[in-house]
Design an enzyme around this catalytic site. Structure first.
Site, PDB file in Angstrom:
ATOM      1  N   GLU A 112       0.851  -1.177   0.000  1.00  0.00           N
ATOM      2  CA  GLU A 112       0.000   0.000   0.000  1.00  0.00           C
ATOM      3  C   GLU A 112       0.896   1.238   0.000  1.00  0.00           C
ATOM      4  OE1 GLU A 112      -2.790   0.389   3.240  1.00  0.00           O
ATOM      5  OE2 GLU A 112      -3.849   1.994   2.219  1.00  0.00           O
TER       6      GLU A 112
ATOM      7  N   GLY B 174       2.890   2.260  10.929  1.00  0.00           N
ATOM      8  CA  GLY B 174       2.603   1.426  12.090  1.00  0.00           C
ATOM      9  C   GLY B 174       2.473  -0.039  11.738  1.00  0.00           C
ATOM     10  N   ALA B 175       1.621  -0.334  10.764  1.00  0.00           N
ATOM     11  CA  ALA B 175       1.389  -1.717  10.385  1.00  0.00           C
ATOM     12  C   ALA B 175       0.557  -1.758   9.110  1.00  0.00           C
ATOM     13  CB  ALA B 175       0.652  -2.466  11.499  1.00  0.00           C
ATOM     14  N   MET B 176       0.424  -2.963   8.544  1.00  0.00           N
ATOM     15  CA  MET B 176      -0.281  -3.099   7.266  1.00  0.00           C
ATOM     16  C   MET B 176      -1.168  -4.330   7.262  1.00  0.00           C
ATOM     17  SD  MET B 176      -0.849  -1.835   4.341  1.00  0.00           S
ATOM     18  CE  MET B 176      -2.067  -2.625   3.306  1.00  0.00           C
TER      19      MET B 176
ATOM     20  N   ASN C  55      -2.357  -6.506   5.151  1.00  0.00           N
ATOM     21  CA  ASN C  55      -2.326  -7.517   4.091  1.00  0.00           C
ATOM     22  C   ASN C  55      -3.202  -8.715   4.460  1.00  0.00           C
ATOM     23  OD1 ASN C  55       0.016  -5.968   3.074  1.00  0.00           O
ATOM     24  ND2 ASN C  55       1.023  -6.903   4.842  1.00  0.00           N
TER      25      ASN C  55
ATOM     26  N   HIS D 206      -6.768  -2.488  14.917  1.00  0.00           N
ATOM     27  CA  HIS D 206      -6.949  -1.733  13.667  1.00  0.00           C
ATOM     28  C   HIS D 206      -6.709  -2.616  12.440  1.00  0.00           C
ATOM     29  CE1 HIS D 206      -6.781   2.034  11.251  1.00  0.00           C
ATOM     30  NE2 HIS D 206      -5.959   1.310  10.501  1.00  0.00           N
ATOM     31  N   GLU D 207      -5.566  -3.280  12.410  1.00  0.00           N
ATOM     32  CA  GLU D 207      -5.242  -4.091  11.227  1.00  0.00           C
ATOM     33  C   GLU D 207      -6.207  -5.264  11.101  1.00  0.00           C
ATOM     34  OE1 GLU D 207      -3.375  -2.444   9.428  1.00  0.00           O
ATOM     35  OE2 GLU D 207      -2.493  -1.194  10.985  1.00  0.00           O
TER      36      GLU D 207
ATOM     37  N   HIS E  87      -9.493  -4.144   9.668  1.00  0.00           N
ATOM     38  CA  HIS E  87      -9.411  -3.891   8.223  1.00  0.00           C
ATOM     39  C   HIS E  87      -9.862  -5.101   7.404  1.00  0.00           C
ATOM     40  CE1 HIS E  87      -7.912   0.049   7.309  1.00  0.00           C
ATOM     41  NE2 HIS E  87      -6.753  -0.074   7.913  1.00  0.00           N
TER      42      HIS E  87
ATOM     43  N   GLU F 160      -9.947   3.870   6.195  1.00  0.00           N
ATOM     44  CA  GLU F 160      -9.133   4.295   7.335  1.00  0.00           C
ATOM     45  C   GLU F 160      -9.951   5.002   8.422  1.00  0.00           C
ATOM     46  OE1 GLU F 160      -6.546   2.990   7.881  1.00  0.00           O
ATOM     47  OE2 GLU F 160      -5.721   2.374   5.938  1.00  0.00           O
TER      48      GLU F 160
HETATM   49  N1  TRP Z   1      -3.087   0.794   5.695  1.00  0.00           N
HETATM   50  C1  TRP Z   1      -2.169   0.855   6.784  1.00  0.00           C
HETATM   51  C2  TRP Z   1      -2.945   1.054   8.051  1.00  0.00           C
HETATM   52  O1  TRP Z   1      -3.898   1.770   8.108  1.00  0.00           O
HETATM   53  C3  TRP Z   1      -1.171   1.939   6.730  1.00  0.00           C
HETATM   54  C4  TRP Z   1      -0.289   2.074   5.542  1.00  0.00           C
HETATM   55  C5  TRP Z   1      -0.536   2.714   4.432  1.00  0.00           C
HETATM   56  C6  TRP Z   1       1.061   1.744   5.485  1.00  0.00           C
HETATM   57  N2  TRP Z   1       0.572   2.804   3.647  1.00  0.00           N
HETATM   58  C7  TRP Z   1       1.562   2.239   4.283  1.00  0.00           C
HETATM   59  C8  TRP Z   1       1.890   1.087   6.339  1.00  0.00           C
HETATM   60  C9  TRP Z   1       2.883   2.116   3.949  1.00  0.00           C
HETATM   61  C10 TRP Z   1       3.201   0.958   6.005  1.00  0.00           C
HETATM   62  C11 TRP Z   1       3.707   1.489   4.820  1.00  0.00           C
HETATM   63  O2  TRP Z   1      -2.655   0.526   9.059  1.00  0.00           O
HETATM   64 ZN    ZN Z   2      -5.595   1.485   8.528  1.00  0.00          ZN
END
Ligand code: TRP
Ligand code: ZN
Length: 889
Positions: A125, A265-267, A269, A301-302, A305, A324
């Site tokens: 992302e 922070g985190a993703m 996937n 949060h993750e 999602h 978000e």
């Molecule tokens: N979608 C992720 C979240 O809301 C955040 C995110 C977006 C992200 N782009 C990113 C995390 C690039 C790391 C690097 O938690």
């Molecule tokens: Zn998010």
């Protein structure tokens, strides 16, 4: 890194994708210096598109072969322009086979496929997938993914990707493979792989429908003693999503992987969340209460999602807040429900209000102001903002306030019923809310399209004869870039009226009786620019408690007297407004004092803090009927940047000195009470990050900080004793920070001991750098010295942020040195970071957003620094957009 003029992308230009992708098979031969990616995908023309060319994106990858239905395409068969690859004259349906090469070990951007501590990780992302292979890398193209990973077995024993593990085994030459299949179609930004030397904590967890899912938390060896809390938070998240929203985990396996080099922070996937170590690793020795809370929130949060973002995703990146804002709202509600008590909830709400005021209101009033659903951007990575996230969450919260909890839940149900496995827009969400409740939410759309923080001015009048109380609300919204005029917003204004005895009065507004079931808060709907509400049967002059629970992200202005504020601070049944009254009392003092300090040439002389204020603070401090967590919030002063936000001309040093004076005066005048609370709020025994213990530690450590704002031998000894005897990181850093901020002679030694003890813990070393970066005694020279420390590197985002960003954004005194040295340093670091990691550089660049508000001398220095960065021939789109918007008129 571009040298051409960056292009602006507009929401109004959205067109449907020309081709859709049904299946993708990816094959990775992982090698840090040369990874070969084979991509076979089946595509077909999108009936909804007039465009007839296949459009693929690719960036920083070497194209080896491109085949269409088995035929290798040559030069004339396709066109590459920048990141876009177009194949004209393509058939209705086709199989594309693409081979590309990338170099993970030299990918310092941490977007796409990269290495961290020698292992492979991805971050896709928003537009990182195109750095892995050519693909229609846009969120409205959703496909089924199968992934084959091949790598050296010794170096990368763990091979992970999205979904389910289908097969694994050994290959020649010490290599092995794993085949993964994701049963759900997904946009490319949710793709992930990990190939690493890791270990995991795992557990089978029973879901609501009786299925079990395998939960795993993967970390580097040596960190298995720090995974419990993340695992526990994951289980709580799964349960909470089932119970509150009837949303279940849709996979047999859910993995969290922690990585030390990560941009955010985190993703989320699909099935394979990748986290910054900061939001996974915790035990009492190394993590603070705030760290534990952060882990719970981000794990939630993750996980959330998975429904709000993954199952229902965004049509395009302008709709980012669709996932978000909604997911932040969900994680906020999760954290509040995990505490459970009313005050506990309110304290989480107060924290949210502080974040908005600290970061979002300034953003909304600066050069990067944008609506929750932006109309344009140059670089989408610049729009992962507090506006899209936190203000977006406020917008979602307002639906719940307007529709009620049940109505909101109906809207959520309809949203999933309509849009599961679709890529949709913020309008689709709003329509689901409206249709499920039979409401017209047309005007509410302005929260998505208009930037800026609305101002609501309240005037009140009590008519003793008629026993009516009239509330007039006038709303306006200041101009923001590209939006000179604003139309009225649909604003829920929660209100209660306090009687002389401090209790809520019954409410009848415009003939409608509120306060059924004993509730004494009414939600008024302000929709006009100027609107009047009449309360009847009001038998005494009330004190209005307006915008209870911070029912809308607005600035409320009302000519409260000190007496009214003290009344609210002592009695308001709404804890958020009770806290707010204290903030108003504090802010008026801070503004006045900052003015006096500035007028005296930044000398703190003959300042005075009135008894009214100090007594109000004392009363709250010693009121044992109130939760310690609430008392801590009530005693916290507005931050320097919140004070700055109230001023037309900002003199950072004057603000700092005024605030320090207030802290020291409270520390001196409430010494006895602070000491008593310090003792009363000890948390002996085994450490536990539960809300009650966290609240006690917070109040105790605030007391310690106040006592050491006016340090004497006893308060310094107290800090030293706490530092020496601390059995958890919360108490240890609180004590160390008290010593550092008090400029205690013992501070240097304590810092050294802290480093020696924790040098093996990267996240604690980050704290060590950050604490020094934020100390008012730290100037540019000291930061430069710290940058030469063996533990410092610009290449690790957490480390770069801990020192460089903390100094530029969290140390007003050092950063805004009158000679402009802080700004020169900023320019240098933005440029250096930009060459490595544009996302991190761009966030640092934003430290100068509000440069036009400073005193003329500072402004001149700041402008020069901005121009220095803008004048670089080579600059990422990320930084270019931020500095050019800052400099634009
Ligand atoms: N979608 C992720 C979240 O809301 C955040 C995110 C977006 C992200 N782009 C990113 C995390 C690039 C790391 C690097 O938690
Ligand atoms: Zn998010």
């Amino acid at each position: 890194m571009r040298t051409d003029t960056p292009q602006t992308i507009y929401r109004k230009d959205y067109t449907a994708p020309s081709y859709l992708v049904d299946t993708v098979e990816l094959g990775f031969d992982l090698d840090p210096a040369r990874t070969v990616v084979a991509n076979r995908m089946t595509v077909r023309r999108n009936p909804a598109s007039a465009q007839r060319e296949i459009e693929l994106y690719g960036e920083d990858i070497e194209l080896v072969t491109l085949r269409l239905n088995g035929r290798t395409l040559g030069e004339g068969d396709y066109v590459i322009e920048g990141t876009l690859l177009r194949i004209p004259n393509a058939p209705e349906e086709a199989t594309l086979e693409i081979e590309t090469i990338c170099v993970p070990e030299s990918n310092t951007t941490l977007s796409g496929l990269y290495t961290s501590n020698g292992s492979f990780y991805t971050q896709c992302e928003a537009e990182g997938f195109r750095r892995i292979t050519y693909f229609p890398d846009r969120p409205d193209v959703m496909a089924r993914f199968t992934v084959m990973l091949r790598a050296d077995k010794d170096k990368y024993p763990v091979l992970l990707s999205n979904g389910n593990l289908i097969e694994e085994g050994d290959l020649d030459n010490g290599r092995h493979y794993a085949l993964w299949e994701d049963p759900f179609k997904k946009p490319s930004y949710l793709f992930a792989l990990v190939a690493a030397r890791l270990v995991c904590q795992e557990e089978n967890f029973e879901l609501a429908d009786g299925r079990t899912a395998l939960l795993q938390v993967w970390v580097e060896e040596g960190n298995l003693d720090k995974t419990d809390y993340a695992m526990q938070s994951l289980k709580h998240s799964i349960r909470w999503d089932e119970e509150r929203w009837n949303l279940e985990l849709d996979l047999d396996r859910f993995m969290i992987v922690a990585v030390g080099d990560f941009n955010m922070g985190a993703m989320e996937n699909k099935g394979l969340n990748i986290f910054n170590t900061k939001f996974v690793l915790a035990n009492p020795r190394v993590a603070t209460d705030v760290d534990f809370q952060g882990i719970e929130a981000v794990v939630g949060h993750e996980y959330f999602h998975n429904w709000t973002g993954n199952r229902v995703t965004c049509r395009d990146w302008f709709q980012l807040s669709l996932k978000e804002g909604l997911t932040v709202f969900r994680d906020q509600e999760f954290s509040a429900d995990m505490i459970g008590t009313n005050t506990g909830r309110a304290v989480t709400r107060i924290d949210q209000v502080r974040t908005l005021r600290q970061a979002q209101f300034p953003e909304d009033a600066g050069p990067m102001a944008h609506p929750v659903r932006p109309d344009s951007f140059v670089e989408i990575n610049n729009f992962y903002t507090v506006t899209v996230y936190e203000k977006g969450a406020e917008v979602v919260r307002m639906y719940q306030t307007l529709l009620g909890r049940d109505g909101f839940r109906k809207g959520m149900d309809l949203y999933f019923q309509r849009h599961d496995e679709q890529a949709v827009t913020c309008d689709d969400f709003r329509l689901a809310m409206a249709d499920a409740n039979g409401r017209d939410l047309t005007q509410f759309e302005r929260w998505y399209s208009q930037a800026g923080t609305p101002v609501v001015q309240a005037e009140t009048r009590w008519d003793e004869q008629a026993q009516t109380y009239t509330l007039r609300l006038v709303q306006s919204c200041p101009p923001t870039p590209g939006q000179a005029e604003k139309l009225p917003f649909h604003i829920p204004v929660a209100i209660g009226l306090l009687g002389r005895d401090g209790r809520d009065l019954p409410l009848t507004v415009d003939g409608k009786v509120h306060g059924k079931d004993g509730a004494t808060t009414a939600v008024l709907e302000l929709t006009e620019a100027d609107q009047t509400f009449v309360f009847t049967g009001v038998t005494e002059q009330p004190t209005p408690s307006i915008l209870r629970d911070f029912s809308a992200p607005v600035i409320l202005k009302h000519g409260y007297s000190d007496a009214e504020l003290v009344h609210l601070f002592s009695h308001d049944s709404d804890p958020v407004n009770r806290w707010e009254a204290g903030q108003r009392l504090a802010m008026s003092r801070l503004l006045k004092l900052a003015g006096q300090v500035a007028a005296a040439g930044n000398v703190v002389d003959r300042l005075d803090l009135d008894d009214t204020f100090v007594d109000a603070m004392r009363k709250i401090l010693v009121d044992d009927t109130l939760d310690p967590s609430f008392r801590e919030q009530a005693l916290l002063l507005p931050t320097e940047s919140m004070i700055a936000d109230q001023l037309d001309v900002v003199d950072p040093l004057a603000i700092h000195l005024a605030r320090q004076f207030v802290r020291a005066d409270i520390g001196a005048r409430l010494r006895t009470e602070l000491l008593a609370q310090y003792d009363a709020n000890q948390t002996p025994g085994e450490y536990s990050p539960d809300a009650e213990s966290i609240g006690k530690r917070a109040l105790k450590n605030l007391a310690l900080a106040y006592l050491n704002a006016a340090p004497d031998e006893a308060s310094l000894a107290l800090a030293q004793k706490q530092f020496d005897g601390a059995t958890n990181m919360t108490d240890r850093v609180a004590a160390l920070s008290a010593l550092v901020h008090a400029r205690a002679p013992a501070a240097a030694d304590a810092l050294q001991r802290f480093y020696d003890e924790f040098q093996g813990e990267a996240l604690v070393v980050d704290k060590w750098f950050a604490m020094q970066a934020a100390a008012p005694t730290t100037d540019v020279a000291r930061v430069r010295e710290l940058m030469t420390h063996k533990a410092f590197t610009l290449r690790n985002p957490n480390r770069a942020r801990s020192l460089v960003s903390t100094f530029c954004a969290g140390n007003a005194v050092g950063f805004h040195a009158p000679d402009g040295s802080g700004y020169g340093f900023w320019a240098e670091q933005v440029i250096a970071l930009d060459a490595l990691n544009p996302q991190v550089a761009s966030r640092l660049a934003r430290a100068m957003d509000r440069w036009r508000r400073y005193t003329p001398d500072l402004q001149a220095h700041m402008k020069r620094a901005l121009q220095q960065v803008a004048g670089q021939a080579k600059l990422s789109n990320d930084v270019r957009e931020v500095v050019s918007k800052a400099l634009a008129n």
